[in-house]
Design a protein around this motif. Structure first.
Motif, PDB file in Angstrom:
ATOM      1  N   VAL A   1      -1.952   1.034  -4.557  1.00 33.58           N
ATOM      2  CA  VAL A   1      -1.176  -0.054  -4.147  1.00 33.58           C
ATOM      3  C   VAL A   1      -0.145  -0.813  -5.191  1.00 33.58           C
ATOM      4  CG1 VAL A   1      -3.014  -0.966  -2.533  1.00 33.58           C
ATOM      5  CG2 VAL A   1      -2.849  -1.956  -4.853  1.00 33.58           C
ATOM      6  N   ARG A   2       1.035  -1.300  -4.856  1.00 36.12           N
ATOM      7  CA  ARG A   2       2.004  -1.919  -5.659  1.00 36.12           C
ATOM      8  C   ARG A   2       1.882  -3.144  -5.780  1.00 36.12           C
ATOM      9  NH1 ARG A   2       7.525  -2.572  -4.582  1.00 36.12           N
ATOM     10  NH2 ARG A   2       7.187  -1.015  -2.900  1.00 36.12           N
TER      11      ARG A   2
ATOM     12  N   THR B   1      -6.150   1.982   5.728  1.00 31.62           N
ATOM     13  CA  THR B   1      -6.779   0.492   5.330  1.00 31.62           C
ATOM     14  C   THR B   1      -7.203  -0.075   6.681  1.00 31.62           C
ATOM     15  OG1 THR B   1      -4.411  -0.448   5.605  1.00 31.62           O
ATOM     16  CG2 THR B   1      -5.021   0.594   3.395  1.00 31.62           C
ATOM     17  N   GLY B   2      -6.967   0.512   7.769  1.00 27.18           N
ATOM     18  CA  GLY B   2      -7.561  -0.199   8.864  1.00 27.18           C
ATOM     19  C   GLY B   2      -6.421  -1.237   9.810  1.00 27.18           C
TER      20      GLY B   2
ATOM     21  N   VAL C   1       0.880  -1.024   0.014  1.00 29.28           N
ATOM     22  CA  VAL C   1       0.018   0.118   0.211  1.00 29.28           C
ATOM     23  C   VAL C   1       0.757   1.180  -0.149  1.00 29.28           C
ATOM     24  CG1 VAL C   1      -1.785   1.226   1.310  1.00 29.28           C
ATOM     25  CG2 VAL C   1      -1.825  -1.241   1.332  1.00 29.28           C
ATOM     26  N   ASP C   2       0.537   2.193  -0.743  1.00 30.22           N
ATOM     27  CA  ASP C   2       1.138   3.348  -0.697  1.00 30.22           C
ATOM     28  C   ASP C   2       1.092   4.143   0.749  1.00 30.22           C
ATOM     29  OD1 ASP C   2       1.147   6.617  -1.034  1.00 30.22           O
ATOM     30  OD2 ASP C   2       1.754   6.035  -3.040  1.00 30.22           O
ATOM     31  N   PRO C   3       2.253   4.565   1.184  1.00 25.42           N
ATOM     32  CA  PRO C   3       2.554   5.026   2.483  1.00 25.42           C
ATOM     33  C   PRO C   3       1.541   6.039   2.771  1.00 25.42           C
ATOM     34  CG  PRO C   3       4.604   4.731   1.628  1.00 25.42           C
ATOM     35  CD  PRO C   3       3.568   4.588   0.522  1.00 25.42           C
TER      36      PRO C   3
ATOM     37  N   GLU D   1       7.069  -5.370   3.071  1.00 26.57           N
ATOM     38  CA  GLU D   1       7.428  -3.873   3.511  1.00 26.57           C
ATOM     39  C   GLU D   1       6.479  -3.366   4.613  1.00 26.57           C
ATOM     40  OE1 GLU D   1       7.844  -1.163   0.185  1.00 26.57           O
ATOM     41  OE2 GLU D   1       8.778  -2.744  -1.012  1.00 26.57           O
ATOM     42  N   ASP D   2       6.901  -2.278   5.312  1.00 27.85           N
ATOM     43  CA  ASP D   2       6.123  -1.918   6.328  1.00 27.85           C
ATOM     44  C   ASP D   2       4.543  -1.704   6.213  1.00 27.85           C
ATOM     45  OD1 ASP D   2       8.601  -1.888   8.129  1.00 27.85           O
ATOM     46  OD2 ASP D   2       8.732   0.298   7.511  1.00 27.85           O
ATOM     47  N   THR D   3       4.288  -1.433   4.699  1.00 28.93           N
ATOM     48  CA  THR D   3       2.841  -1.085   4.410  1.00 28.93           C
ATOM     49  C   THR D   3       2.283  -2.389   3.650  1.00 28.93           C
ATOM     50  OG1 THR D   3       3.588   0.065   2.322  1.00 28.93           O
ATOM     51  CG2 THR D   3       3.301   1.261   4.365  1.00 28.93           C
TER      52      THR D   3
END
Length: 104
Positions: free
Chosen positions: A98-99, A60-61, A52-54, A78-80
């Motif tokens: 999102v990537r 996103t909950g 998810v884009d930071p 990653e962190d997201t």
């Protein structure tokens, strides 16, 4: 109807309609985005891993313990990171980005 953007593994951005109530995995499949989802959204794999884009992650909950456990099996977390099958589109996520990872 909300919209969202997938950044595919090759960097191509694809903006799509994102019906509220559908999972990111379902939206990806509906729009021919290369996101596997081998367990068909039953939270039994990590092949629908997205980043998810930071700027959007906090919206996103809360991530469940089961989702965290599955993410432990994913490559390139990653962190997201989230699982697309567990991320449900809401009006608040209109514009989400999102990537898609290039490794399963």
């Amino acid at each position: 109807m909300a919209t969202m953007t997938f950044v595919e593994a090759d960097g191509t951005e694809k903006q799509v309609d994102a019906p509220v109530g559908m999972s990111i995995l379902e939206i990806a499949h509906r729009n021919s985005v290369d996101l596997e989802g081998a367990c068909e959204g039953s939270l039994a794999c990590a092949t629908c891993h997205v980043i998810v884009d930071p700027a959007w992650y906090e919206k996103t909950g809360v991530i469940s313990e089961d989702e965290e456990d599955m993410l432990d099996l994913a490559y390139g977390v990653e962190d997201t990171s989230r699982l697309g099958c567990q991320l449900i589109m809401t009006e608040e996520l209109d514009g989400l980005k999102v990537r898609v990872t290039d490794e399963m």
